[in-house]
Design a protein around this motif. Structure first.
Motif, PDB file in Angstrom:
ATOM      1  N   GLY A  75      26.632  34.883  30.162  1.00 59.22           N
ATOM      2  CA  GLY A  75      26.833  33.805  31.124  1.00 59.22           C
ATOM      3  C   GLY A  75      27.264  34.263  32.501  1.00 59.22           C
ATOM      4  N   VAL A  76      27.320  35.562  32.739  1.00 62.35           N
ATOM      5  CA  VAL A  76      27.692  36.082  34.052  1.00 62.35           C
ATOM      6  C   VAL A  76      26.416  36.400  34.812  1.00 62.35           C
ATOM      7  N   GLU A  77      26.318  35.894  36.030  1.00 61.04           N
ATOM      8  CA  GLU A  77      25.147  36.181  36.856  1.00 61.04           C
ATOM      9  C   GLU A  77      25.247  37.610  37.382  1.00 61.04           C
ATOM     10  N   LEU A  78      24.119  38.305  37.412  1.00 63.64           N
ATOM     11  CA  LEU A  78      24.074  39.697  37.845  1.00 63.64           C
ATOM     12  C   LEU A  78      24.677  39.875  39.236  1.00 63.64           C
ATOM     13  N   GLY A  79      24.426  38.950  40.139  1.00 63.57           N
ATOM     14  CA  GLY A  79      24.947  39.044  41.503  1.00 63.57           C
ATOM     15  C   GLY A  79      26.453  38.878  41.602  1.00 63.57           C
ATOM     16  N   LYS A  80      27.089  38.389  40.548  1.00 63.66           N
ATOM     17  CA  LYS A  80      28.539  38.183  40.570  1.00 63.66           C
ATOM     18  C   LYS A  80      29.302  39.289  39.859  1.00 63.66           C
ATOM     19  N   LEU A  81      28.612  40.385  39.541  1.00 69.11           N
ATOM     20  CA  LEU A  81      29.263  41.537  38.904  1.00 69.11           C
ATOM     21  C   LEU A  81      29.562  42.602  39.950  1.00 69.11           C
ATOM     22  N   ASP A  82      30.738  43.204  39.855  1.00 70.19           N
ATOM     23  CA  ASP A  82      31.127  44.284  40.751  1.00 70.19           C
ATOM     24  C   ASP A  82      31.708  45.411  39.897  1.00 70.19           C
TER      25      ASP A  82
ATOM     26  N   GLY B  30      34.077  40.209  38.094  1.00 66.81           N
ATOM     27  CA  GLY B  30      33.025  39.217  38.245  1.00 66.81           C
ATOM     28  C   GLY B  30      33.547  37.820  38.059  1.00 66.81           C
ATOM     29  N   GLU B  31      32.607  36.903  37.887  1.00 65.59           N
ATOM     30  CA  GLU B  31      32.959  35.502  37.691  1.00 65.59           C
ATOM     31  C   GLU B  31      31.950  34.857  36.757  1.00 65.59           C
ATOM     32  N   ARG B  32      32.448  34.038  35.855  1.00 57.79           N
ATOM     33  CA  ARG B  32      31.571  33.296  34.950  1.00 57.79           C
ATOM     34  C   ARG B  32      31.866  31.815  35.131  1.00 57.79           C
ATOM     35  N   THR B  33      30.792  31.061  35.333  1.00 53.33           N
ATOM     36  CA  THR B  33      30.924  29.613  35.518  1.00 53.33           C
ATOM     37  C   THR B  33      30.154  28.884  34.431  1.00 53.33           C
ATOM     38  N   THR B  34      30.591  27.677  34.138  1.00 54.49           N
ATOM     39  CA  THR B  34      29.926  26.849  33.136  1.00 54.49           C
ATOM     40  C   THR B  34      28.723  26.166  33.776  1.00 54.49           C
ATOM     41  N   ARG B  35      27.654  26.111  33.029  1.00 50.55           N
ATOM     42  CA  ARG B  35      26.466  25.415  33.529  1.00 50.55           C
ATOM     43  C   ARG B  35      26.237  24.129  32.760  1.00 50.55           C
TER      44      ARG B  35
ATOM     45  N   ARG C 150      35.530  29.128  25.327  1.00 48.09           N
ATOM     46  CA  ARG C 150      34.708  29.848  26.294  1.00 48.09           C
ATOM     47  C   ARG C 150      35.482  30.024  27.587  1.00 48.09           C
ATOM     48  N   PHE C 151      35.587  31.269  28.041  1.00 44.31           N
ATOM     49  CA  PHE C 151      36.289  31.585  29.278  1.00 44.31           C
ATOM     50  C   PHE C 151      35.404  31.278  30.475  1.00 44.31           C
ATOM     51  N   ASN C 152      35.968  30.659  31.488  1.00 44.65           N
ATOM     52  CA  ASN C 152      35.304  30.427  32.763  1.00 44.65           C
ATOM     53  C   ASN C 152      36.239  30.865  33.875  1.00 44.65           C
ATOM     54  N   GLY C 153      35.684  31.472  34.911  1.00 48.84           N
ATOM     55  CA  GLY C 153      36.491  31.890  36.053  1.00 48.84           C
ATOM     56  C   GLY C 153      36.309  33.360  36.370  1.00 48.84           C
ATOM     57  N   SER C 154      37.162  33.843  37.254  1.00 50.39           N
ATOM     58  CA  SER C 154      37.107  35.246  37.684  1.00 50.39           C
ATOM     59  C   SER C 154      37.758  36.145  36.642  1.00 50.39           C
ATOM     60  N   PHE C 155      37.279  37.375  36.555  1.00 52.38           N
ATOM     61  CA  PHE C 155      37.841  38.337  35.619  1.00 52.38           C
ATOM     62  C   PHE C 155      37.819  39.723  36.232  1.00 52.38           C
ATOM     63  N   ARG C 156      38.662  40.608  35.680  1.00 59.01           N
ATOM     64  CA  ARG C 156      38.688  42.016  36.066  1.00 59.01           C
ATOM     65  C   ARG C 156      39.183  42.812  34.866  1.00 59.01           C
ATOM     66  N   ARG C 157      38.442  43.839  34.497  1.00 61.68           N
ATOM     67  CA  ARG C 157      38.853  44.773  33.440  1.00 61.68           C
ATOM     68  C   ARG C 157      38.887  46.158  34.054  1.00 61.68           C
ATOM     69  N   VAL C 158      39.910  46.925  33.743  1.00 65.33           N
ATOM     70  CA  VAL C 158      40.045  48.291  34.226  1.00 65.33           C
ATOM     71  C   VAL C 158      40.123  49.203  33.013  1.00 65.33           C
ATOM     72  N   ILE C 159      39.269  50.225  33.018  1.00 61.44           N
ATOM     73  CA  ILE C 159      39.174  51.145  31.894  1.00 61.44           C
ATOM     74  C   ILE C 159      39.477  52.547  32.411  1.00 61.44           C
ATOM     75  N   GLU C 160      40.418  53.220  31.759  1.00 67.54           N
ATOM     76  CA  GLU C 160      40.744  54.592  32.118  1.00 67.54           C
ATOM     77  C   GLU C 160      39.686  55.505  31.514  1.00 67.54           C
ATOM     78  N   LEU C 161      38.997  56.246  32.365  1.00 65.49           N
ATOM     79  CA  LEU C 161      37.958  57.166  31.903  1.00 65.49           C
ATOM     80  C   LEU C 161      38.581  58.511  31.533  1.00 65.49           C
ATOM     81  N   PRO C 162      37.983  59.227  30.581  1.00 62.06           N
ATOM     82  CA  PRO C 162      38.488  60.569  30.268  1.00 62.06           C
ATOM     83  C   PRO C 162      38.287  61.508  31.458  1.00 62.06           C
ATOM     84  N   GLN C 163      39.063  62.584  31.506  1.00 62.16           N
ATOM     85  CA  GLN C 163      39.008  63.513  32.638  1.00 62.16           C
ATOM     86  C   GLN C 163      37.644  64.148  32.812  1.00 62.16           C
ATOM     87  N   GLN C 164      36.894  64.316  31.728  1.00 70.96           N
ATOM     88  CA  GLN C 164      35.591  64.969  31.841  1.00 70.96           C
ATOM     89  C   GLN C 164      34.496  64.051  32.405  1.00 70.96           C
TER      90      GLN C 164
END
Length: 146
Positions: free
Chosen positions: A60-67, A79-84, A99-113
């Motif tokens: 449900g997330v539009e490609l243009g609303k992903l960062d 990004g942001e997910r809206t109800t249609r 169902r979640f609607n609204g802005s979101f942000r997830r942060v993932i710690e990557l391994p050093q390699q």
């Protein structure tokens, strides 16, 4: 026979205790890899010899609303997910919404390699597929004994 007695159903008490513990510790994750219950999007993280693979389940997330960005070893998905069309008829009193609607942000710690210069991302059927290459020096290699 046990002397322990609960005034109500044991499972109700355990559920209540879990909710209280979640509210106590929910706002303070112990690391960047931990997340609060109900966080959106859900993610899977894995690794191969050559890459770190991340799948974010974001229907449900539009490609243009992903960062997507990487800075100092942290991969950020926002990004942001809206109800249609899933709106209830007018006058309906809603008592549950999963169902979640609204802005979101997830942060993932990557391994050093992980190499931030080797990133590919694809959005297919509601899944954001991110592949981060590993640095050459960190890849396994065979050593010949002489």
């Amino acid at each position: 026979m046990s002397d322990l007695h609960f005034g109500t159903d044991l499972f109700s008490e355990l559920d209540r205790l879990q909710r209280q513990m979640s509210s106590l510790f929910g706002g303070f994750p112990s690391s960047l890899r931990s997340s609060q219950f109900g966080t959106f999007p859900h993610i899977n993280v894995g690794t191969t010899d050559d890459t770190v693979e991340i799948v974010a389940f974001a229907p449900g997330v539009e490609l243009g609303k992903l960062d997507i960005s990487i800075d100092k070893g942290l991969l950020s998905i926002a990004g942001e997910r809206t109800t249609r069309d899933a709106q209830l008829p007018e006058g309906t009193r809603q008592y549950a919404q999963e169902r979640f609607n609204g802005s979101f942000r997830r942060v993932i710690e990557l391994p050093q390699q992980a190499d931030p210069d080797k990133v590919q991302a694809h959005y297919v059927d509601g899944c954001l597929l991110i592949s981060v290459g590993k640095r050459e020096a960190s890849k396994p290699r065979a050593i010949t004994v002489q």
